[in-house]
Design a protein around this motif. Structure first.
Motif, short mmCIF file in Angstrom:
data_model
loop_
_atom_site.label_atom_id
_atom_site.label_comp_id
_atom_site.label_asym_id
_atom_site.label_seq_id
_atom_site.Cartn_x
_atom_site.Cartn_y
_atom_site.Cartn_z
N MET A 156 0.91 -1.03 -0.24
CA MET A 156 -0.05 -0.18 -0.10
C MET A 156 0.83 1.28 0.12
N GLY A 157 0.44 2.44 -0.89
CA GLY A 157 1.60 3.24 -0.87
C GLY A 157 0.48 4.97 -0.11
N ILE A 158 0.82 6.08 0.40
CA ILE A 158 -0.32 7.31 1.24
C ILE A 158 1.21 7.83 0.41
N ARG A 159 1.02 8.86 0.23
CA ARG A 159 1.67 10.55 0.00
C ARG A 159 1.75 10.70 1.43
N PRO A 160 2.83 11.58 2.34
CA PRO A 160 2.62 11.98 3.55
C PRO A 160 1.45 13.10 3.78
N GLU A 161 0.48 13.49 2.55
CA GLU A 161 -0.09 14.82 3.00
C GLU A 161 -1.38 14.41 2.52
N ASP A 162 -1.97 13.08 2.49
CA ASP A 162 -2.45 12.23 2.45
C ASP A 162 -2.65 11.89 4.44
N VAL A 163 -1.92 12.02 4.99
CA VAL A 163 -2.03 11.47 6.11
C VAL A 163 -2.58 12.44 6.99
N TYR A 164 -3.37 12.62 7.90
CA TYR A 164 -4.31 13.54 8.56
C TYR A 164 -3.39 13.21 10.04
N PRO A 165 -3.49 14.25 11.01
CA PRO A 165 -4.56 14.11 12.17
C PRO A 165 -5.60 13.22 12.59
N VAL A 166 -6.54 12.99 12.80
CA VAL A 166 -7.77 12.97 13.11
C VAL A 166 -8.43 14.64 13.23
#
Lengths: 319, 397
Positions: free
Chosen positions: B276-286
Motif C-alpha cells: 500500500m502506498g500513501i503520500r505524506p500529505e494524504d495522512v491526517y491527524p484525526v
C-alpha cells in the motif's frame, strides 16, 4: 631527535639544521645555488668554449696559443670568422636543408601522430594496448637496423621476389632527395610524438568533443578545432622535440646524401664537417658554424616555451 | 521544430544493457523530461537521439527523417551539457557562433543571430569575454545561447542545471520554461531531480534500469504512478509504503486493516501480497480530518521525529508498538511519514491518531510492482464509486 648533544662542530651544525628552521632554510638555499650553478656551468661552458674558439684566429689555434678563461683571444677577436663561414662553403644552404627537412618531418609527424593520438587516447577498441605497446617497441629498435634495407630501397634497385629473383618493378631513386630523409625521420620520431599526443588528447573531456560534434563538426573536425587547440602545450612539446631531433640528425642524412654537398641535401652537421678537409681543419670556422646553426633552435625553443606556459586549458570546464 | 520518435531503442555494452527497448513518441514543441536514478539509461537515451551513441537496435526519427545512422551534425539537434562544455579557447562570441561558422553563414547573418540569441539569454555586452572569466550561471547561458542560435529542430539538455548552486538552479528553471514558451521547440531534458521534471515538463518519462516505467504528464505520474518505482521516485519526500495482503474483507497490514471489497477490482485476488502506498500529505491527524470525504479508520501512532520545513512539518510516526525497524532506504517498516500544517501543535513523543485519505491510497502488486488501483473506496460506497483502475502495463506509451 635526541636531546644529548655532542661537542664536535659538525655534530652541532647537524643538530642545528635538524632543529632550527632558519638554519635549515639556509642550507637548502645553499644547496639550491650549488646545484643550479653546476648545471649552468656544464650547459653553458661548451658554448663559451665554442665562442672563444670561433673568435680565435686559425693560426693561434693550430699553434696552441689561446686561452680559455677570458673572452680574450690572443690579440684581437676575429669576428670575421662568422662571415668566412659562408665564404668557404654555402653554409646557409646546409642550414636551409636541415630546416626544410625538420619542418617537413615535423608537419608529417604531427599530422599522423594527431590522428593516432586521437585513436589511442579517445577511442576504445580491442587490442589498443597491444598496438600501443607495439609502436613503442618499434621505437626502441636501433635506427642502424633499418639503414641497409632503406639504403638499398632508396638507391633505386629493382624490387624482386625473394629467392626467385623475379623482378617486380624498378623503385624510384630517392637518394640525394629530401624524401629519402624525411621518410625514415618521420617513422623514427613518430612513436614518441604519438605517445605524447595520446596522453594529452586523452585528457580533453568527452563533453567538449561531444559539443563540437553536435554543433556540426565531424570527429576529425572536433580533433582539429577543439582537441588540438586545447592540447597546444602537448603539440608544441611534440613539435619541438621532433624538430630539434631532425635538425641535429646526421646519421641517416649523411648516408642518404651520397656526397657531403648542399645540393644533395646534406644537412647542417654535414656542412659543419666540410670545414675539415684532408689536409686542414678550420676549427674556428667549425665553431662559428656551430654557433650559427644553434641559433634557430634557441629561438624556436624560446618562442615555443611561451606557448607551452600560456596554459590555454585553464578552468573553463566544470567537471 | 519537429517530432521525435524512438522505436524499440536498445543499447547494449559488452555485458550490460544500458537501454532496453524504449519507445518514445514526442509531439512537436513538447517539453519532455527523462528522469531516473543514476545509471538508469536516461543519458544514453539522449545520446542516441543526439547521435553521439549508436543504438544497438531500434530507430530514431526526427521530423519525418530516419536519423538512426546520421552523424550528430546532420540531425538538426542542439545540446546543452551537464559540464557546460564551452570551448575554453574561444570567447563567448566564437562559442555561440561555432555552429554557424561551420555552416558558412555570412558575417552579417551570424552577427544578427548571435545578438538575438545572447539577448534571449541576457548576455549583452559579454560577447568578448572568455569562458573562464564568467560565473557558472553565465557560462550556462552561453551554452544555451550556443544551442538556440542554430534554431535547431530539437533541444537536448543533459542535466544542464546540475552543476549550478541551488538558488541559481531555481532561477534558470524558470528561464528555461520562458525560453521554451518563446521558442516553442521540442525539448528533451534529462535530469535526476524529480522537482525539475515536475515543474518544467509537459510529460515525464520515468526510467529505471534501462526500461521505461511510465510516460505521462507530471501530475498523472504523481497521482497515478504506474508502479512502485515511479511511486517512490516521484514526489519528495517519497511515498510511504506498507506491505500487506488482501483478505476477503479488504487489506490487512501488520499495523492496521483497511476495509474494501476486493471483488470490485479486477486484478486483485484474495491472499495476494500487495504494497500500500500513501503520500505524506494524504495522512491526517484525526483533528484536521473533518473535511475528508472518505477517511479511513483511525490508526494509532506515536510521533517520533519532527522536521519543520517552514511551510509544513514532516512528522515521522511510529505505528504499532513504536519499534520501527529500518529498511535499506532508511524508512522503517512500522514508520509513516505525515506532513502537517506548520501551526499544528504536534510535539514529539506523543500518542496520536491519524487517518488516511482513501481516495489517495495506492495499491501495488508486491511481486511485480505494478499498480493495482489508485484510490480505495470503502465497502459502503463501493457501489457508487470504484477506484480508478490502471491498465495492465505501466510502461506502454
Amino acid at each position: 631527535m635526541s636531546s644529548e648533544s655532542s661537542d664536535g662542530a659538525l655534530a652541532r651544525w647537524t643538530q642545528g639544521v635538524i632543529h632550527d628552521d632558519e638554519q635549515r632554510k639556509r642550507l637548502y638555499r645553499a644547496l639550491f645555488y650549488i646545484v643550479t650553478v653546476f648545471f649552468l656551468v656544464t650547459t653553458l661552458f661548451p658554448f663559451y668554449w665554442l665562442l672563444v674558439l670561433a673568435l680565435t684566429p686559425s693560426r693561434l689555434i693550430l699553434g696552441g696559443e689561446w686561452d680559455l678563461p677570458l673572452l680574450r683571444p690572443q690579440g684581437q677577436a676575429n669576428w670575421a670568422a662568422f662571415g668566412d663561414v659562408f665564404q668557404q662553403i654555402p653554409f646557409h644552404l646546409y642550414v636551409f636543408n636541415s630546416f626544410v627537412l625538420a619542418i617537413v618531418t615535423t608537419i608529417i609527424v604531427l599530422f599522423i601522430a594527431s590522428l593516432a593520438g586521437y585513436v589511442f587516447g579517445r577511442l576504445e577498441f580491442p587490442g589498443r594496448g597491444a598496438l600501443m605497446l607495439g609502436i613503442l617497441a618499434i621505437s626502441y629498435f636501433p635506427p642502424a637496423a633499418f639503414l641497409v634495407p632503406l639504403f638499398d630501397a632508396f638507391t633505386g634497385n629493382a624490387v624482386a621476389v625473394p629467392f626467385l629473383g623475379v623482378e617486380l618493378f624498378q623503385a624510384p631513386r630517392l637518394v640525394n632527395t629530401p624524401t629519402a630523409m624525411v621518410l625514415p625521420f618521420s617513422a623514427l620520431f613518430l612513436p614518441l610524438a604519438i605517445f605524447i599526443l595520446t596522453t594529452f588528447y586523452s585528457q580533453i573531456p568527452d563533453g567538449l568533443e561531444d559539443a563540437a560534434r553536435v554543433e556540426g563538426t565531424t570527429r576529425l573536425g572536433a580533433l582539429f578545432r577543439v582537441i588540438i587547440p586545447l592540447s597546444a602545450p602537448g603539440v608544441a612539446t611534440a613539435a619541438v622535440l621532433t624538430f630539434i631531433a631532425v635538425y641535429n640528425e646526421y646519421f641517416f642524412s649523411s648516408i642518404m646524401a651520397l656526397d657531403n654537398q648542399a645540393a644533395q641535401w646534406s644537412p647542417l652537421v654535414g656542412g659543419i664537417l666540410s670545414y675539415q678537409s684532408q689536409y686542414t681543419t678550420d676549427f674556428h670556422l667549425m665553431a662559428a658554424a656551430s654557433i650559427i646553426g644553434v641559433l634557430p633552435v634557441v629561438i624556436l625553443v624560446v618562442v615555443a616555451q611561451e606557448r607551452i606556459v600560456s596554459g590555454l586549458t585553464a578552468g573553463a570546464l566544470k567537471e | 521544430m519537429a517530432q521525435v520518435k524512438l522505436e524499440h531503442i536498445t543499447k547494449r555494452y559488452e555485458d550490460v544493457t544500458a537501454v532496453d527497448d524504449i519507445n518514445l513518441d514526442l509531439q512537436d514543441g513538447e517539453f519532455i523530461c527523462l528522469v531516473g536514478p543514476s545509471g538508469c539509461g536516461k543519458s544514453t537515451t539522449m545520446e542516441m537521439v543526439a547521435g553521439l551513441t549508436k543504438p544497438s537496435e531500434g530507430t530514431v526519427h526526427i521530423g519525418d527523417r530516419d536519423v538512426t545512422t546520421l552523424p550528430p551534425k546532420d540531425r538538426g539537434v542542439a545540446m546543452v551539457f551537464q559540464n557546460i562544455a564551452l570551448f575554453p579557447h574561444m570567447d563567448v562570441y566564437d562559442n555561440i557562433s561555432f555552429g554557424l561558422q561551420l555552416r558558412d553563414y555570412d558575417k552579417e547573418e551570424t552577427d544578427r543571430r548571435v545578438e538575438k540569441a545572447s539577448d534571449i539569454v541576457q548576455l549583452e555586452g559579454m560577447l568578448d569575454r572568455m569562458p573562464d572569466e564568467m560565473s557558472g550561471g553565465q557560462r550556462q547561458r552561453v551554452a544555451i545561447a550556443r544551442a538556440i542560435v542554430r534554431e535547431p529542430d530539437v533541444f537536448l539538455m543533459d542535466e544542464p542545471l546540475a552543476n549550478l548552486d541551488a538558488k541559481l538552479r531555481v532561477h534558470m528553471r524558470t528561464e528555461l520554461q520562458r525560453l521554451h514558451k518563446e521558442l516553442d521547440t521540442t525539448i528533451i531534458y534529462v535530469t535526476h531531480d524529480q522537482a525539475e521534471a515536475m515543474t518544467m515538463a509537459d510529460r515525464i518519462a520515468v526510467l529505471d534500469a534501462g526500461e521505461l516505467q511510465q510516460i505521462d504528464p507530471p501530475l498523472t505520474c504523481y497521482n497515478e504512478p504506474s508502479n512502485l518505482f515511479v511511486a517512490g521516485f516521484i514526489g519528495s519526500p517519497s511515498m510511504n509504503f506498507m506491505s500487506g495482503s488482501i483478505t476477503e474483507s479488504g487489506l490487512e497490514t501488520e499495523y492496521f486493516d483497511l476495509d474494501f471489497d476486493p471483488a470490485t477490482v479486477d486484478s486483485v485476488a484474495t491472499g495476494q501480497n500487495v504494497t500500500m502506498g500513501i503520500r505524506p500529505e494524504d495522512v491526517y491527524p484525526v483533528e484536521t480530518a473533518g473535511a475528508l470525504p472518505e477517511p479511513t479508520k483511525r490508526i494509532g501512532a506515536t510521533t517520533d521525529v519532527l522536521e519543520p520545513m517552514g511551510d509544513e512539518i514532516f512528522v515521522y510516526l511510529l505505528l504499532g508498538d513504536g519499534e520501527a525497524s529500518m529498511d535499506m532506504e532508511g524508512r522503517g517498516a512500522g514508520q509513516l511519514l505525515m506532513s502537517v500544517d506548520p501551526d499544528s501543535d504536534i510535539r514529539g513523543e506523543e500518542t496520536i491518531e491519524v487517518v488516511l485519505d482513501r481516495s489517495k491510497i495506492h495499491l501495488f502488486d508486491s511481486s511485480s510492482g505494478e499498480a493495482i488501483l489508485h484510490g480505495m473506496p470503502s465497502r459502503q460506497v463501493a457501489g457508487e464509486r470504484t477506484g480508478r483502475e490502471t491498465g495492465e502495463t505501466g510502461g506502454d506509451v
